[in-house]
Design a protein around this motif. Structure first.
Motif, short mmCIF file in Angstrom:
data_model
loop_
_atom_site.label_atom_id
_atom_site.label_comp_id
_atom_site.label_asym_id
_atom_site.label_seq_id
_atom_site.Cartn_x
_atom_site.Cartn_y
_atom_site.Cartn_z
N ILE A 118 -3.11 18.71 -14.73
CA ILE A 118 -3.96 19.25 -13.67
C ILE A 118 -4.43 18.11 -12.77
CG2 ILE A 118 -6.10 20.46 -13.13
CD1 ILE A 118 -5.84 21.98 -15.75
N PHE A 119 -3.95 18.10 -11.55
CA PHE A 119 -4.40 17.10 -10.57
C PHE A 119 -5.82 17.39 -10.12
CE2 PHE A 119 -4.34 15.96 -5.88
CZ PHE A 119 -4.60 14.61 -6.08
N GLY A 120 -6.12 18.66 -9.89
CA GLY A 120 -7.45 19.02 -9.45
C GLY A 120 -7.57 20.50 -9.16
N TYR A 121 -8.68 20.86 -8.54
CA TYR A 121 -8.98 22.26 -8.24
C TYR A 121 -9.30 22.40 -6.75
CZ TYR A 121 -9.65 22.49 -13.30
OH TYR A 121 -9.46 22.42 -14.66
N ALA A 122 -9.03 23.58 -6.21
CA ALA A 122 -9.29 23.84 -4.79
C ALA A 122 -9.58 25.32 -4.57
CB ALA A 122 -8.11 23.41 -3.93
N ALA A 179 0.83 -1.21 0.00
CA ALA A 179 0.00 0.00 0.00
C ALA A 179 0.85 1.25 0.00
CB ALA A 179 -0.95 -0.01 1.19
N ASP A 180 1.96 1.23 0.76
CA ASP A 180 2.84 2.39 0.82
C ASP A 180 3.45 2.69 -0.54
OD1 ASP A 180 2.32 2.66 3.50
OD2 ASP A 180 4.19 1.72 4.17
N ALA A 181 3.72 1.65 -1.32
CA ALA A 181 4.28 1.84 -2.65
C ALA A 181 3.24 2.34 -3.64
CB ALA A 181 4.89 0.53 -3.15
N LEU A 182 2.01 1.86 -3.50
CA LEU A 182 0.96 2.19 -4.46
C LEU A 182 0.27 3.51 -4.13
CD1 LEU A 182 -0.53 1.05 -6.97
CD2 LEU A 182 -2.20 0.05 -5.37
N ILE A 183 -0.09 3.71 -2.87
CA ILE A 183 -0.80 4.92 -2.44
C ILE A 183 -0.14 5.45 -1.17
CG2 ILE A 183 -3.05 5.95 -1.92
CD1 ILE A 183 -4.39 3.51 -3.09
N PRO A 184 0.98 6.14 -1.31
CA PRO A 184 1.59 6.75 -0.11
C PRO A 184 0.61 7.73 0.53
CG PRO A 184 3.04 6.89 -2.03
CD PRO A 184 1.71 6.47 -2.53
N SER A 185 0.67 7.84 1.84
CA SER A 185 -0.26 8.73 2.53
C SER A 185 0.28 10.16 2.50
CB SER A 185 -0.48 8.26 3.97
OG SER A 185 -1.64 8.90 4.50
N ASP A 186 0.37 10.70 1.30
CA ASP A 186 0.95 12.02 1.08
C ASP A 186 0.34 12.63 -0.17
OD1 ASP A 186 3.31 14.04 1.55
OD2 ASP A 186 3.44 13.48 -0.56
N MET A 187 -0.18 13.85 -0.06
CA MET A 187 -0.89 14.47 -1.18
C MET A 187 0.01 14.68 -2.38
SD MET A 187 -3.95 15.51 -2.05
CE MET A 187 -4.85 15.93 -0.55
N LEU A 188 1.23 15.14 -2.19
CA LEU A 188 2.11 15.40 -3.33
C LEU A 188 2.47 14.11 -4.04
CD1 LEU A 188 4.52 18.19 -2.03
CD2 LEU A 188 2.49 18.42 -3.47
N ALA A 189 2.64 13.03 -3.29
CA ALA A 189 2.99 11.75 -3.91
C ALA A 189 1.85 11.24 -4.78
CB ALA A 189 3.33 10.72 -2.84
N ILE A 190 0.61 11.33 -4.32
CA ILE A 190 -0.51 10.84 -5.13
C ILE A 190 -0.73 11.76 -6.32
CG2 ILE A 190 -2.41 12.02 -3.95
CD1 ILE A 190 -2.45 8.35 -5.05
N ALA A 191 -0.51 13.07 -6.15
CA ALA A 191 -0.67 14.01 -7.27
C ALA A 191 0.35 13.73 -8.36
CB ALA A 191 -0.55 15.44 -6.76
N ALA A 192 1.58 13.41 -7.99
CA ALA A 192 2.64 13.17 -8.96
C ALA A 192 2.45 11.88 -9.73
CB ALA A 192 4.00 13.16 -8.26
N SER A 193 1.66 10.95 -9.17
CA SER A 193 1.52 9.63 -9.79
C SER A 193 0.59 9.62 -10.98
CB SER A 193 1.05 8.62 -8.74
OG SER A 193 -0.23 8.96 -8.25
N VAL A 215 -4.25 22.72 -9.31
CA VAL A 215 -3.10 22.14 -8.64
C VAL A 215 -2.37 21.26 -9.65
CG1 VAL A 215 -2.31 20.74 -6.71
CG2 VAL A 215 -4.39 22.12 -6.47
N ILE A 216 -1.08 21.51 -9.83
CA ILE A 216 -0.30 20.73 -10.77
C ILE A 216 -0.05 19.33 -10.19
CG2 ILE A 216 1.91 20.53 -11.99
CD1 ILE A 216 0.04 22.70 -13.09
N GLY A 217 -0.30 18.32 -11.02
CA GLY A 217 -0.05 16.95 -10.61
C GLY A 217 1.26 16.46 -11.20
N VAL A 218 1.20 15.85 -12.37
CA VAL A 218 2.41 15.37 -13.03
C VAL A 218 3.26 16.57 -13.42
CG1 VAL A 218 3.32 14.11 -15.02
CG2 VAL A 218 1.23 13.31 -13.89
N PRO A 219 4.51 16.62 -13.00
CA PRO A 219 5.35 17.78 -13.33
C PRO A 219 5.68 17.79 -14.82
CG PRO A 219 6.67 16.07 -12.28
CD PRO A 219 5.25 15.62 -12.22
N GLY A 220 6.12 18.95 -15.31
CA GLY A 220 6.43 19.02 -16.73
C GLY A 220 7.12 20.32 -17.10
N ARG A 221 7.53 20.37 -18.36
CA ARG A 221 8.22 21.52 -18.92
C ARG A 221 7.87 21.59 -20.40
NH1 ARG A 221 13.32 24.04 -17.50
NH2 ARG A 221 14.37 24.98 -19.31
#
Length: 338
Positions: free
Chosen positions: A196-200, A53-67, A179-185
């Motif tokens: 776009i990961f989502g809106y807030a 579970a830690d590898a698939l869904i870390p309990s961290d917002m930035l980690a899930i957004a980047a995935s 909110v930016i999810g997957v980083p890019g250039r």
């Protein structure tokens, strides 16, 4: 989905967890996605359910957004499992589903890499620039422009927002962000939605009497906006929101509705904002791209001013309600240094 960060208190101290918000009418529940995934892995016979579970869904917002898409799909599966097995617990007996009185929502991202405050709505800009005896520069119509802000204090839901010592005219802003999810250039406008990961809700608290002098410098606001932002109560994925121009919005002060609206068309869309910003520049997971205040969405436009002790609510339908109390005025200090 609606992703949140919540805090649970235990005998060995508080812990921050990644959750999904589940709405049932006006009732909310928070589902611990990491422990839900671990419970499912255990039910399937895994010998290392928590590690999986830690590898698939870390309990961290930035980690899930980047995935990216894969991470969101895994979170959706974990949520489905939790709601289908409400009596289950984590591999070591961890609680998975919480009522609001059992956990405290925090700002979804405690410290974003960067806030870029854009001005997406011409009518708001005209009105506020008029008050500050300024005109919208030609460059605003040529490219999406933003100021960059401190992320030092991201206030969460129900948190008291301090009144700065250098202002007599504190203001709220009816504003949201992507909110930016997957980083890019060098991201194209056509591909921008994939980042776009989502809106807030992003309440850009402002010290209006200090802002005018800072804007006259031509470098954008500084102290007049940097002491605090409110973010939350959760981040809603694009499928939850639909077209942002149709988000129902309201600002209430002490229960009284000061403004109720929908944002309408932005002069610069988020896809254009992302594409322009990413030219020769890295966008990072968790970067916040503020929409700018929607027309009519601040006290300055109405010449109505919040006061110490006021309860300010920003309500944006699928983005939730962001409620903050305004702190007491400290001993006043000038907003100039000399």
């Amino acid at each position: 989905m609606k992703f949140c960060t919540f805090e649970v208190r235990t005998p060995v101290g508080p812990f921050e967890r990644l959750g999904a918000v589940v709405s049932e009418g006006e009732d909310l529940r928070y589902v611990d996605l990491n422990f839900a995934a671990a419970a499912e892995f255990k039910q399937r016979g895994s010998s290392r359910p928590q590690a999986m579970a830690d590898a698939l869904i870390p309990s961290d917002m930035l980690a899930i957004a980047a995935s990216g898409k894969g991470g969101i799909e895994a979170a959706e599966e974990a949520l489905e499992y939790a709601l289908g097995h409400e009596d289950t617990s984590g591999p070591r007996g961890e609680q998975i589903i919480y009522a609001p009185n059992e956990a405290r929502l925090l700002a979804p991202i405690k410290q974003p890499p960067l806030i870029r405050g854009f001005a997406g709505f011409e009518r708001h800009l005209k009105k506020t620039f008029e008050v500050m005896n300024m005109e919208i520069p030609k460059t605003w119509y040529e490219r999406p422009l933003a100021f960059k802000a401190s992320c030092g204090h991201m206030a969460g839901p129900e948190e008291e927002v301090p009144w700065p010592s250098f202002t007599e005219k504190m203001d709220f802003e009816l504003e949201f962000c992507c909110v930016i999810g997957v980083p890019g250039r060098d991201i194209s406008e056509e591909d921008a939605h994939e980042h776009i990961f989502g809106y807030a809700i992003l309440n850009d608290w402002s010290a209006r009497d200090a802002q005018g002098g800072e804007m006259a410098m031509g470098t954008g606001p500084y102290k007049s906006k940097d002491w605090c932002w409110s973010l939350g109560p959760w981040i809603a994925t694009p499928d939850e929101v639909g077209d942002p121009k149709n988000i129902p919005m309201a600002a209430r002060v002490n229960g009284e509705t000061w403004v109720e609206t929908t944002p309408g068309e932005m002069y610069w869309t988020f896809s254009q904002i992302i594409a322009y910003t990413a030219r020769d520049e890295n966008l990072l997971t968790g970067d916040l791209m503020g929409s700018g205040t929607v027309p009519g969405g601040c006290g300055m436009e109405m010449d109505r001013w919040i006061q110490p002790g006021d309860i300010v609510e920003i309500d944006m339908g699928p983005l939730g309600v962001m409620r903050n109390k305004v702190g007491e005025k400290p001993e006043p200090k000038p907003y100039t240094y000399k």
